[in-house]
Scaffold this active site. Structure first.
Site, short mmCIF file in Angstrom:
data_model
loop_
_atom_site.label_atom_id
_atom_site.label_comp_id
_atom_site.label_asym_id
_atom_site.label_seq_id
_atom_site.Cartn_x
_atom_site.Cartn_y
_atom_site.Cartn_z
N LYS A 174 33.26 -26.25 43.04
CA LYS A 174 33.31 -27.65 43.96
C LYS A 174 32.88 -28.82 43.09
O LYS A 174 31.63 -28.94 42.77
CB LYS A 174 32.54 -27.47 45.22
CG LYS A 174 32.81 -28.64 46.27
CD LYS A 174 32.70 -29.88 45.72
CE LYS A 174 31.75 -30.83 46.45
NZ LYS A 174 31.80 -32.13 45.88
N GLY A 227 22.33 -31.36 41.02
CA GLY A 227 22.55 -32.52 41.91
C GLY A 227 21.23 -33.05 42.25
O GLY A 227 20.07 -32.71 41.63
N GLY A 232 19.39 -30.84 47.01
CA GLY A 232 19.08 -29.25 46.58
C GLY A 232 17.95 -28.54 47.67
O GLY A 232 18.09 -27.34 47.80
N GLU A 249 19.40 -27.36 40.01
CA GLU A 249 18.86 -28.29 38.70
C GLU A 249 18.83 -29.52 39.41
O GLU A 249 20.03 -29.98 39.97
CB GLU A 249 19.80 -28.28 37.79
CG GLU A 249 19.76 -27.05 36.62
CD GLU A 249 18.10 -27.19 36.00
OE1 GLU A 249 17.44 -28.24 35.93
OE2 GLU A 249 17.63 -26.04 35.84
N CYS A 283 20.18 -36.33 34.08
CA CYS A 283 18.69 -35.76 34.61
C CYS A 283 17.53 -35.89 33.57
O CYS A 283 16.47 -35.87 33.72
CB CYS A 283 18.97 -34.58 35.10
SG CYS A 283 20.49 -33.68 35.38
N GLU A 384 13.49 -41.12 40.53
CA GLU A 384 14.64 -41.22 39.80
C GLU A 384 15.90 -42.35 40.27
O GLU A 384 16.27 -42.25 41.37
CB GLU A 384 15.40 -39.98 39.86
CG GLU A 384 16.63 -39.53 38.91
CD GLU A 384 16.90 -38.42 38.87
OE1 GLU A 384 17.35 -37.76 39.98
OE2 GLU A 384 17.21 -37.66 37.82
C1 UN1 Z 1 21.97 -33.43 32.40
O1 UN1 Z 1 21.39 -34.65 32.30
O2 UN1 Z 1 22.50 -33.46 33.70
O3 UN1 Z 1 20.17 -32.66 27.15
C2 UN1 Z 1 22.23 -32.66 31.46
C3 UN1 Z 1 20.93 -33.34 27.53
C4 UN1 Z 1 22.38 -32.77 27.52
C5 UN1 Z 1 22.44 -32.09 29.06
C6 UN1 Z 1 21.75 -33.17 30.09
N1 UN1 Z 1 22.63 -31.68 26.69
O4 UN1 Z 1 20.87 -34.43 27.77
#
Ligand code: UN1
Length: 495
Positions: A174, A227, A232, A249, A283, A384
């Site tokens: 999804k 997400g 989460g 994550e 993230c 965030e």
């Molecule tokens: C994310 O930000 O959800 O290290 C993943 C990084 C990328 C992956 C980020 N290789 O910023």
């Protein structure tokens, strides 16, 4: 304009609702990419049924043969890299150099998976009894539900999918409703590489409908979600109640520490890339800059000057440094946080608003923004934002920087710029994060190392690298007693 479909049991099929949603280019909302299924729980049920049916044959296919298919997937990703990157930028806005990097992460993950097909190591260890063999190996689990975000439209789905497939599971994906086209291109590519029908299903739609139905479906024993921390929590709660294996994550509030002995040119390049790459929508984005007081003023001055030169625009244009936000709600969120920052006393020293000019009228643009004079208890230093906003906090010492880094609810990545090897190693030890970078920004994880964070960023699992394979397989332990007698463990050998 094209109408796209779900992919279930080896066929492209419309949603049982008959409804579709539109997907538009965030740099130019007059550019309609297509219409995608607004699916229902019934579609999810059909997809789970197809994945369950395919599980038997796929789980019995030898792992090296599964790996061979993933190698072909990697080869096709290489061939289609430019076309995929262009489609991805059109769909979610980040600049083409970055969407190419996103495809490259998928390629790296595919080739890693291909070679893992000839490893998938278990352990063989001595038994405590004579003439008894003891070993472990890894078994497939079943149907895996994957719920993925918009910011890495190819890397994140494939981080989850390729290890899951290599381990012998079947899949219902999804994808985020912001990047359904990339997911469609990925599905097509998997089929072209020879993945048998039914092994992967794609169900488009909204999180609260399709995502929820997938998480709640009793036929899906494994959920991998990337997400927000809020969503989460719901995913984790439901999976806990239903005894599912779940990987989460979630958010980050990643800090870069710049010490007074740092190479400031290097740190400047690092913070600009870490904070404003992907328009801050990672993230792992650098969203806090902890500047040592002895370099604070001169570094900030140079940083502001540099950030003012960043070219904002359509990510498909070669000169663009920073693309738009993914949609209107994402920009609204940034604007809300700017109002909060101002109210709490932060000073806007760069950006702080929408760009003016006709070129920006049709997209979700926001100027790269720096907030100075931020205090660790300000909301922008803790929450965030997921946009191009960097909060700068002045620190008096390494210990203070560590305390501020560790003082937030998240724990994904952190970074320190210093030339002092002792401080660098103390940082590795003392910063509470899943990933720490030395003399590099908070972004840039590589696909063959485990990825993830602590505290409210994750729930203890890691994506990709060797640990990704642990999550998507079950350990089976096997003892073979060839002594021909009953040997009682813990008893006969210690009597
Ligand atoms: C994310 O930000 O959800 O290290 C993943 C990084 C990328 C992956 C980020 N290789 O910023």
């Amino acid at each position: 304009m094209t109408t796209f479909q779900n992919f279930i049991a080896g066929k492209w099929v419309g949603p049982t609702t008959g409804r579709y949603f539109e997907n538009r280019n965030p740099a130019d909302i007059s550019d309609l990419i297509g219409k995608f299924p607004d699916s229902s729980p019934k579609d999810v049920a059909n997809a789970v049924q197809a994945a369950s049916k395919a599980f038997g044959p796929w789980s019995r296919t030898p792992a090296p043969a599964r790996g061979d298919i993933l190698r072909r997937v990697g080869d096709l990703l290489v061939e289609r890299k430019d076309a995929l990157a262009d489609a991805m930028t059109r769909e979610m806005g980040k600049v083409v150099a970055e969407t190419k990097g996103d495809v490259q992460e998928a390629i790296d993950t595919a080739y890693y998976a291909a070679s893992e097909g000839r490893r998938l190591f278990g352990h063989t260890v001595p038994s405590e009894l004579r003439q008894k063999w003891a070993m472990s190996y890894r078994r497939p689990i079943g149907v895996v539900g994957l719920i993925t975000p918009f910011n890495f439209p190819l890397a994140i789905p494939t981080w989850k999918m390729f290890p899951a497939l290599l381990c012998g599971n079947t899949i219902v994906l999804k994808p985020s409703e912001d990047v359904p086209h990339t997911a469609t291109l990925l599905l097509q590519l998997l089929l072209d590489a020879g993945l048998p029908p039914g092994v992967v299903q794609l169900v488009h739609g909204r999180g609260e409908t399709v995502g929820k139905a997938l998480v709640e479906h009793p036929g899906v024993p494994v959920i991998s979600f990337t997400g927000s921390t809020t969503t989460g929590a719901f995913v984790g709660e439901t999976c806990g109640r239903m005894h599912k294996r779940v990987s989460l994550e979630m958010g980050g509030k990643n800090a870069m520490i710049v010490m007074d002995d740092a190479d400031l040119d290097l740190a400047l390049d690092g913070v600009v890339w870490g904070a404003f790459g992907t328009t801050g929508q990672r993230c792992t984005a650098t969203s806090r800059l902890l500047l040592h007081k002895r370099v604070h003023d001169r570094f900030l001055e140079r940083l502001v000057k540099r950030v003012e030169t960043l070219v904002l625009g359509d990510g498909r244009k070669p000169k663009t440094d920073v693309g738009p936000l993914v949609h209107e709600a994402a920009r609204d969120k940034v604007e809300r946080y700017l109002a909060i920052a101002r109210k709490q006393g932060a000073e806007v020293v760069a950006g702080g608003g929408r760009p003016s000019g006709k070129a920006f009228d049709k997209g979700w643009f926001y100027r790269p923004t720096i907030l100075a004079g931020v205090s660790p208890d300000h909301r922008v230093a803790n929450e965030e934002i997921f946009g191009p906003v960097l909060s700068v906090i002045e620190v008096g010492s390494f210990d203070e920087a560590v305390a501020i880094n560790n003082g937030v609810r998240y724990g994904l990545s952190s970074s320190i710029y210093t030339r002092d090897v002792n401080l660098a190693f103390r940082a590795i030890q003392e910063l509470d994060n899943g990933i720490t970078y030395v003399n590099a920004p908070t972004i840039g994880a590589e696909a063959h190392l485990p990825f993830g964070g602590i505290k409210e960023t994750g729930n203890g699992h890691r994506e990709v690298g060797w640990e990704g394979y642990h999550f998507f397989s079950e350990t089976k332990v096997c003892y073979v007693d060839y002594s021909g007698t009953l040997q009682r463990a813990q008893i006969d050998n210690y009597d």
